[in-house]
Write an enzyme that holds these catalytic residues in place. Structure first.
Site, mmCIF file in Angstrom:
data_model
loop_
_atom_site.group_PDB
_atom_site.id
_atom_site.type_symbol
_atom_site.label_atom_id
_atom_site.label_comp_id
_atom_site.label_asym_id
_atom_site.label_seq_id
_atom_site.Cartn_x
_atom_site.Cartn_y
_atom_site.Cartn_z
ATOM 1 N N GLN A 48 58.572 -60.544 -68.223
ATOM 2 C CA GLN A 48 59.543 -60.418 -69.302
ATOM 3 C C GLN A 48 60.729 -59.541 -68.941
ATOM 4 O OE1 GLN A 48 56.825 -58.943 -72.226
ATOM 5 N NE2 GLN A 48 56.269 -60.969 -72.963
ATOM 6 N N HIS A 151 49.126 -59.829 -66.805
ATOM 7 C CA HIS A 151 49.825 -60.161 -68.050
ATOM 8 C C HIS A 151 50.311 -61.609 -67.967
ATOM 9 C CE1 HIS A 151 52.175 -58.454 -71.638
ATOM 10 N NE2 HIS A 151 52.405 -59.761 -71.631
ATOM 11 N N ASN A 200 45.974 -58.300 -70.465
ATOM 12 C CA ASN A 200 46.715 -58.105 -71.703
ATOM 13 C C ASN A 200 46.631 -59.372 -72.550
ATOM 14 O OD1 ASN A 200 48.878 -56.515 -73.313
ATOM 15 N ND2 ASN A 200 49.712 -58.581 -73.140
ATOM 16 N N GLU A 201 46.118 -59.223 -73.752
ATOM 17 C CA GLU A 201 46.038 -60.328 -74.717
ATOM 18 C C GLU A 201 45.484 -61.614 -74.116
ATOM 19 O OE1 GLU A 201 49.388 -61.231 -77.145
ATOM 20 O OE2 GLU A 201 49.780 -59.137 -77.664
ATOM 21 N N TYR A 344 50.470 -56.877 -84.712
ATOM 22 C CA TYR A 344 51.827 -57.195 -85.142
ATOM 23 C C TYR A 344 51.961 -57.499 -86.621
ATOM 24 C CZ TYR A 344 53.003 -57.706 -80.214
ATOM 25 O OH TYR A 344 53.218 -57.467 -78.887
ATOM 26 N N GLU A 414 50.297 -52.212 -78.458
ATOM 27 C CA GLU A 414 51.528 -52.899 -78.851
ATOM 28 C C GLU A 414 51.578 -53.006 -80.364
ATOM 29 O OE1 GLU A 414 52.247 -56.683 -77.008
ATOM 30 O OE2 GLU A 414 51.821 -55.930 -74.993
ATOM 31 N N PHE A 458 58.666 -54.288 -79.764
ATOM 32 C CA PHE A 458 59.996 -54.896 -79.695
ATOM 33 C C PHE A 458 61.108 -53.866 -79.617
ATOM 34 C CE2 PHE A 458 57.648 -58.469 -81.613
ATOM 35 C CZ PHE A 458 57.964 -59.433 -80.680
#
EC number: 3.2.1.21
Length: 487
Positions: A48, A151, A200-201, A344, A414, A458
């Site tokens: 990213q 990731h 991650n996730e 989130y 996060e 974010f």
């Protein structure tokens, strides 16, 4: 009994992303509202933000391949340049320090270390040198590196393994190659990195990459999406997740036996979950809430804590859900020093009838419809089409984890809200409100026995995509003031 804690962590993650404004006045609320050993930080992920996708000896990943397929990503965006962190990391690390951050969480690109995906293809010393320089710079600025090993950026060659499932006991994640990659990371960086996460996730990787086909590897059944070239949405997400659990447990065992005794670090997994509330106050919808949690959060937490998947999944999925052998169950159970949780948003959950048996997929298996709206009204302010600002959810996730999963050490790795328009990026008071309210509910959780960590996902920083110039937003100045130390 309070939630078990290691060193406390509050990570406020920054995905370098949107612009400069004046400070906004909010009631005084600071790092001193939290336990003194909280760590505040920021983070992002290699694909990213790094860019330089063909530079420094890096090989391609499945995300390089996926984003170069026309129409797969909105506006045909890619990570070829991204935020150009690879060339500008010193500038960005300085920005983090200017905001009084204590830690920086980042991931290591698999194919920047092993360009061909496997150890037999050789180690890219230029990639090792880049991460050594980054780690050293983070430490030199007085911050702690938190490193994610994987990731989502799998080498493309290992993706072919999925085509032979379930006949072969492999997934897209070739377990030996992943273990070799992790060991290179431990060997090269573990003398300075004391906080590792293996994945991650993995929920996002499995459900979106192999159930819905909207993320790399882009696989799904034709009745889910005609844009997928191939896939089995009823089985592949569960097979991929199963092998992620086995890969994770093997790497944790490797770290604990070979490196942890001398390096004195900690290792865990980062999982993601939403919070859910009943659409109607009925037994059916309360059951839908539990199933939604089981199929998202429990899918990963139950094996890590109890050694097997939730009973709801076992009962409803049958042979579509792989089984652990007794030895595998024992290896997976307890394979963490801490759990990272990404939160989130919160949704309503409503019970629905069983799905069409000819069109099974992960998305319908829980027999719960989740939505951010009830009677046309959102559950909270809407940041994006899928994310709603619902601060109580973060407290409920923490306390649920404490109750259901034997009080593990938890870091919120996060949390955050995105911009939808440029003006919102320029004057992001909504993000300041988001941070302030979520931090207040984190404080509520602390008073109820939780106290390990928090992170925002974010952007506090705007990156002009044409010039790659960095600009600080209002929220970054609020964070700077929030984290200011009184000497």
């Amino acid at each position: 009994m309070g939630i078990r804690m290691g060193r406390r962590l509050l990570l406020i993650t920054l995905l370098l992303g949107a612009l400069l404004c004046n400070n906004v006045a909010y009631a005084k609320f600071s790092r001193y509202s939290f336990p003194k050993d909280f760590i505040f930080g920021t983070g992002s992920a290699a694909y990213q933000y790094e860019g330089a996708y063909k530079e420094g000896g890096k090989g391609p990943s499945i995300w390089d391949t996926f984003t170069h397929i026309p129409g797969k990503i909105l506006n045909n965006d890619t990570g070829d340049v991204a935020n150009d962190f690879y060339h500008r990391y010193k500038e960005d690390v300085n920005l983090l320090k200017d905001m009084n951050m204590d830690a920086f969480r980042f991931s290591i690109a698999w194919t920047r270390i092993l360009p061909n995906g496997s150890l037999s293809g050789g180690i890219n010393r230029e990639g090792v040198a880049f991460y050594n320089s980054l780690i050293n710079d983070v430490i030199a600025k007085g911050m702690i590196p938190f490193v994610t090993i994987f990731h989502w950026d799998t080498p493309p060659g290992s993706g072919k393994q999925i085509r032979r499932l379930p006949e072969r006991k492999h997934s897209n994640m070739h377990e030996k190659d992943y273990a070799d990659f992790a060991e290179v990371c431990f060997h090269e960086f573990g003398d300075r990195v004391k906080y590792w996460t293996t994945f991650n996730e993995p929920f996002t990787y499995s459900a979106y990459g192999y159930g819905g086909g909207v993320f790399a590897s882009g696989r799904c059944a034709p009745y889910v999406s005609k844009s997928c070239g191939a896939g089995d949405s009823s089985r592949e997400p569960y097979l991929v997740t199963h092998h992620i659990h086995l890969s994770h447990a093997a790497v944790v065992h490797l770290y604990r036996t070979r490196y942890q005794p001398t390096q004195k670090g900690q290792i865990g997994m980062v999982v993601v979950t939403h919070w859910f509330v009943p659409y109607d106050d009925t037994a059916a919808d309360r059951g839908a809430v539990q199933r939604s949690l089981d199929f998202m959060f429990g899918w990963f937490m139950d094996p890590l804590v109890h050694g097997d998947y939730p009973g709801t999944m076992r009962g409803w999925l049958g042979d579509r859900l792989p089984k652990f052998t007794p030895a595998q169950s024992a290896m997976v159970k307890g394979s963490y020093d801490f759990i990272g949780i990404n939160y989130y948003t919160t949704y309503y959950a409503k019970s629905v009838p069983p799905p069409n048996s000819n069109e099974l997929s992960y998305d319908v298996d829980s027999r719960a419809n989740t939505t951010g709206f009830r009677n046309g009204k959102p559950i909270g302010p809407q940041f994006t089409p899928i994310f709603f600002n619902y601060p109580p959810g973060i407290r409920e996730v923490l306390l649920y984890t404490k109750r259901r999963y034997n009080n593990p050490a938890i870091y919120i790795t996060e949390n955050g809200g995105n911009n939808s328009t440029v003006p919102e990026a320029l004057r992001d008071g909504h993000r300041i409100e988001f941070h302030s309210k979520h931090l207040q509910f984190v404080n509520h959780a602390i008073r109820n026995g939780w106290g390990d960590g928090y992170l925002d996902r974010f952007g506090l920083i705007y990156v002009d995509r044409k010039t790659l110039t960095r600009y600080r937003k209002d929220s970054s100045y609020w964070i700077e003031d929030f984290l200011k130390k009184q000497y």
